[in-house]
Design an enzyme around this catalytic site. Structure first.
Site, PDB file in Angstrom:
ATOM      1  CE  LYS A  28       2.969  -2.789  -4.605  1.00 43.21           C
ATOM      2  NZ  LYS A  28       2.783  -2.582  -3.192  1.00 43.21           N
ATOM      3  N   PRO A  49      -9.237  -0.748   7.770  1.00 47.64           N
ATOM      4  CG  PRO A  49      -9.761  -0.158   9.964  1.00 47.64           C
ATOM      5  CD  PRO A  49     -10.162  -1.083   8.860  1.00 47.64           C
ATOM      6  CD  GLN A  75       0.799  -9.239  -2.158  1.00 44.60           C
ATOM      7  OE1 GLN A  75       1.606  -9.893  -2.774  1.00 44.60           O
ATOM      8  NE2 GLN A  75      -0.426  -9.086  -2.602  1.00 44.60           N
ATOM      9  CG  ASP A 108      -1.762  -1.241   1.312  1.00 45.88           C
ATOM     10  OD1 ASP A 108      -2.306  -1.672   0.284  1.00 45.88           O
ATOM     11  OD2 ASP A 108      -1.816  -1.821   2.412  1.00 45.88           O
ATOM     12  CE  LYS A 143      -1.465   8.073   0.685  1.00 43.47           C
ATOM     13  NZ  LYS A 143      -2.348   6.973   1.091  1.00 43.47           N
ATOM     14  N   GLY A 163      -3.923  -4.762  -4.342  1.00 51.75           N
ATOM     15  CA  GLY A 163      -4.950  -3.737  -4.557  1.00 51.75           C
ATOM     16  C   GLY A 163      -4.306  -2.533  -5.201  1.00 51.75           C
ATOM     17  CG  HIS A 164      -1.674  -2.683  -7.830  1.00 55.69           C
ATOM     18  ND1 HIS A 164      -0.903  -3.483  -8.621  1.00 55.69           N
ATOM     19  CD2 HIS A 164      -1.168  -2.794  -6.587  1.00 55.69           C
ATOM     20  CE1 HIS A 164       0.031  -4.059  -7.882  1.00 55.69           C
ATOM     21  NE2 HIS A 164      -0.113  -3.669  -6.640  1.00 55.69           N
TER      22      HIS A 164
END
Ligand code: IMP
Length: 431
Positions: A16, A305, A225, A13, A332, A40-41
């Site tokens: 990517k 979360p 991952q 997370d 980020k 999860g992309h």
């Protein structure tokens, strides 16, 4: 010109999706080499959001996309994800998508087992917090030499013996867990129903990639991952069931390691993790809450979360070594905007002794205490910065500190989910 391997340098997370999309525009071939639909992309292309879990991101840009042998393929999910992409106007045909014939399948019995184990472990407080998608059980069958692989769907005459072998194992487990056994016919029917959807895409991926490499194609390996979820090098047993470090790009695709090239570690400017397991810098205070809210730290796939904490340079420094990272993409940074001060973990205390690494033992990983340095924050917004001059001096200082502590340079700095909001220092394809 070189090939590029992208991996997550923390617990996944790291953002990517955006970076892989940015790179896939420059690439000719995009390859997934481990994991399954536990990834999860999220890609945002021309204002449209695409959520991918199994398919390589390059598909959205019409690039040749490859699912390597290191991936475990859930055929039901495959069909659903292809349909979803098609509904969004993306062409998905064997011209642009190939699946390694030697990739193992994730079947319903794997999903069942994953969920049953997690439920049982929840009651005893020992759960891993998996995505419950059958990833672990499918890899177990692979190394146990009883997996049914994609190519087996094309060989009806050898399939019955493989089904028997798989069921001997799984039905023994199911009996032990007190759940109904699976019949030969049910599994045979499941496999028959998916065969026609998968078989058109199968290929000798090792040969395809070798041909592409010889023709001068730029190959992008898309990790899923993060390195700390690696089955060998991560926070075992709180890990995923594949190798997530960069070296797996070779074994999981069939292209030898000398062709891998630049290793780009996607690195979040702070730390998050989903699921259980040690997290030395986890924050349970209002700063942790701030990171969670501002960073929108919720799992793409599972909606869980994410736990949040300060940047842990010890972990990323270790990943730089275990994955041979050439440079990082720092993401980020803007989530840290407005904080009065920032902490970075530079080492740990273990039983009163200072150490500069993540210990291998599970008990020691749970006991380490972070040693922090404190940096002054910045008040200005870094959102959308596209050159260094757009960044406040303290933000640049933070980035330089990170580079120094992890021992790798920033190649890309991402300053918003928009692809153009990126400061490019080094183009990984140019090495
Ligand atoms: P599994 O991969 O579903 O077996 O889950 C094992 C561990 O890896 C759990 O802690 C999951 O939350 C974590 N995990 C799996 N996939 C991802 C991912 O894409 N991002 C972050 N964590 C993941």
């Amino acid at each position: 010109m070189t090939n590029v391997v992208v991996i997550g340098s923390q617990w996944g997370d790291e953002g990517k999706g955006k970076i892989v999309d940015w790179l896939s525009e420059r690439a000719d071939v995009i390859v997934r080499f481990q994991g399954g639909h536990n990834a999860g992309h999220t890609l945002v292309v021309d204002g449209v959001s695409y959520k991918l879990a199994l398919l390589p991101s390059g598909l959205v840009r019409g690039k040749l996309s490859v699912i390597g042998n290191g991936v475990v393929v859930d055929p039901h999910h495959f069909v659903a994800e292809v349909e979803k992409l098609r509904a969004q106007g993306v062409a998905v045909t064997p011209d642009v998508l190939r699946i390694a014939e030697n990739a193992p399948l994730i079947l319903s019995l794997h999903r069942d087992l994953d969920a049953m184990r997690e439920d049982a472990a929840s009651n005893s407080g020992t759960k891993i917090g998996t995505t419950r998608r059958g990833i672990g059980p499918a890899y177990e069958d692979k190394v146990g030499r009883r997996a049914i692989r994609v190519i087996d769907l094309a060989e009806p005459e050898t399939l019955p013996a493989k089904i028997d072998r798989l069921l001997t194992h799984h039905n023994a487990l199911r009996r032990g867990m007190g759940v109904n056994e699976i019949s030969f016919d049910a599994l045979h029917q499941e496999l028959s129903s998916v065969a026609e959807h998968i078989l058109p895409y199968i290929d000798q991926v090792w040969r395809l990639l070798d041909e592409q490499r010889k023709a001068g194609a730029r190959i992008l390996f898309e990790g899923a991952q993060g390195a700390l979820l690696d089955n060998d090098h991560g926070t075992y047993p709180f890990v995923t069931s594949s190798n997530t470090v960069a070296g797996q790009a070779a074994a999981g695709s069939g292209l030898g390691p000398t062709a891998l090239g630049y290793v780009l570690g996607i690195t979040k400017a702070y730390t998050t993790r989903v699921g259980e397991g040690p997290f030395p810098c986890e924050l349970h205070d209002e700063i942790g809450q701030h990171l969670s809210t501002v960073g929108r730290e919720v799992g793409v796939n599972t909606g869980r979360p994410r736990r949040c904490g300060w940047f842990d340079a010890v972990l990323v420094r270790q990943t730089v070594k275990t994955s041979g990272i050439t440079g990082i993409a720092l993401t980020k940074l803007d989530v840290l905007d407005g904080l009065d001060e920032l902490k970075i973990c530079v080492g740990y205390t273990l039983d009163g002794k200072e150490i500069d690494y993540l210990p291998a033992s599970q008990a020691a990983q749970a006991r380490v205490e972070p040693i922090y340095i404190t940096l002054e924050g910045w008040k200005e917004s870094t959102v959308g910065a596209r050159k260094w001059a757009d960044l406040p001096a303290q933000a640049i200082k933070y980035v330089r500190q990170v580079e120094e502590l992890i021992g790798a340079p920033v190649a890309l700095l991402s300053t918003s989910p928009e692809r153009e909001d990126t400061i490019l220092v080094t183009d990984p394809f140019e090495g």
